[in-house]
Design an enzyme around this catalytic site. Structure first.
Site, PDB file in Angstrom:
ATOM      1  N   SER A 104       2.458  -4.203   2.885  1.00 19.22           N
ATOM      2  CA  SER A 104       1.242  -3.506   3.316  1.00 19.22           C
ATOM      3  C   SER A 104       0.051  -3.890   2.441  1.00 19.22           C
ATOM      4  CB  SER A 104       1.471  -1.992   3.251  1.00 19.22           C
ATOM      5  OG  SER A 104       1.742  -1.624   1.917  1.00 19.22           O
ATOM      6  N   CYS A 154       9.698   1.561  -3.802  1.00 13.53           N
ATOM      7  CA  CYS A 154       8.402   1.150  -3.244  1.00 13.53           C
ATOM      8  C   CYS A 154       7.947  -0.015  -4.108  1.00 13.53           C
ATOM      9  CB  CYS A 154       7.383   2.276  -3.310  1.00 13.53           C
ATOM     10  SG  CYS A 154       5.701   1.716  -2.905  1.00 13.53           S
TER      11      CYS A 154
END
Ligand code: DGL
Length: 272
Positions: A8, A189
């Protein structure tokens, strides 16, 4: 054929760094969807739609093997892309994620059988880590903690600021309060390794923090070894191209910090 690496935003660079270190011979294209980051708080449909669009761009650029170096995209979009989209595309295209390779080894590290997963809200709600770890290590207990402020801190270059300490300590305390037995932590993450110094500062010394980048890099090496039909198609000139859906100048400044060397990116225009 280049190997595509998608995230992202900047986070995937923490995985790519390790991939490039272990497998420097290949050519890579990194794509960061910085214009639409963070993905973490977004719903399933949006993350799936954004991820598929970026994967298609990488396919169009000749990357027929794409790594989703993003836990949120791996949790929310990978299965649909693998099961619904790839079968409709020309053969020989593959998309791999980062959650399964991590889940497959995590049980080898814990002695107490209690593992903590720090991740975006999207990844936590998907239960992907709980499900995938249970497949390989059914006796391991998994405790999850969403850390919604951590990606914005990293994306806004505030991860080393004193203000970041508050949110690092807060989420770690919330995770550790779930069980005194947690001895192994997964940074679920790819942005979180940027906070590693502060994470170590507030984490008891006895708790080990796994490096997802190294795990994913060795899993990719293993994949290429097991799939010579894919490996032989990969070009080997040690070239890396970077693309961002946001400003290339901003990406270059920030990516240089992640990679520890100068980075020159190009802007990729989205259709929306
Ligand atoms: N780096 C991504 C991950 O691994 C998520 C960041 C975001 O929220 O966009 O989950």
């Amino acid at each position: 054929m280049n190997i595509g690496i998608f995230d992202s935003g900047y986070g995937g660079l923490t995985v790519f760094r390790d991939i490039e270190r272990l497998l420097p011979q290949y050519d890579y294209i990194y794509l960061g969807d910085n214009a639409r980051a963070p993905y973490g708080p977004r719903d399933f449909e949006t993350i799936y739609h954004y991820t598929l669009e970026c994967v298609n761009h990488l396919f169009d650029m000749g990357c027929h093997l794409v790594i989703l170096a993003c836990n949120t995209a791996s949790a929310k979009a990978l299965r649909s892309i693998q099961q619904q989209d790839l079968p409709l595309m020309p053969a020989g295209r593959r998309v791999l994620g980062v959650i399964r390779p991590t889940a497959e080894v995590v049980g080898n590290y814990t002695k107490t059988g209690s593992v903590g997963v720090l991740a975006t809200r999207g990844t936590v709600l998907s239960e992907s880590y709980v499900i995938e770890i249970a497949k390989s290590f059914p006796d391991v207990n998994v405790y999850q903690q969403a850390c919604p402020m951590w990606v914005p801190l990293v994306e806004n270059n505030e991860h080393n600021s004193p203000g970041a300490d508050y949110f690092v300590e807060k989420y770690l305390n919330e995770l550790l309060a779930q069980s005194p037995d947690i001895d192994t932590i997964v940074l679920g993450c790819t942005h979180y390794p940027l906070l590693i110094n502060k994470i170590r500062k507030y984490m008891p010394d006895a708790v080990q923090v796994l490096s997802q980048g190294e795990i994913v890099a060795s899993s990719l090496a293993d994949y290429l070894h097991r799939h010579p039909e894919m490996e032989t198609r990969c070009s080997k000139n040690s070239q890396v191209q970077y693309y961002t859906t946001e400003s290339a100048a901003d990406f270059d400044d920030k990516a240089a910090i992640f990679m520890g060397k100068p980075v020159r990116s190009a802007h990729l225009a989205l259709e929306v």
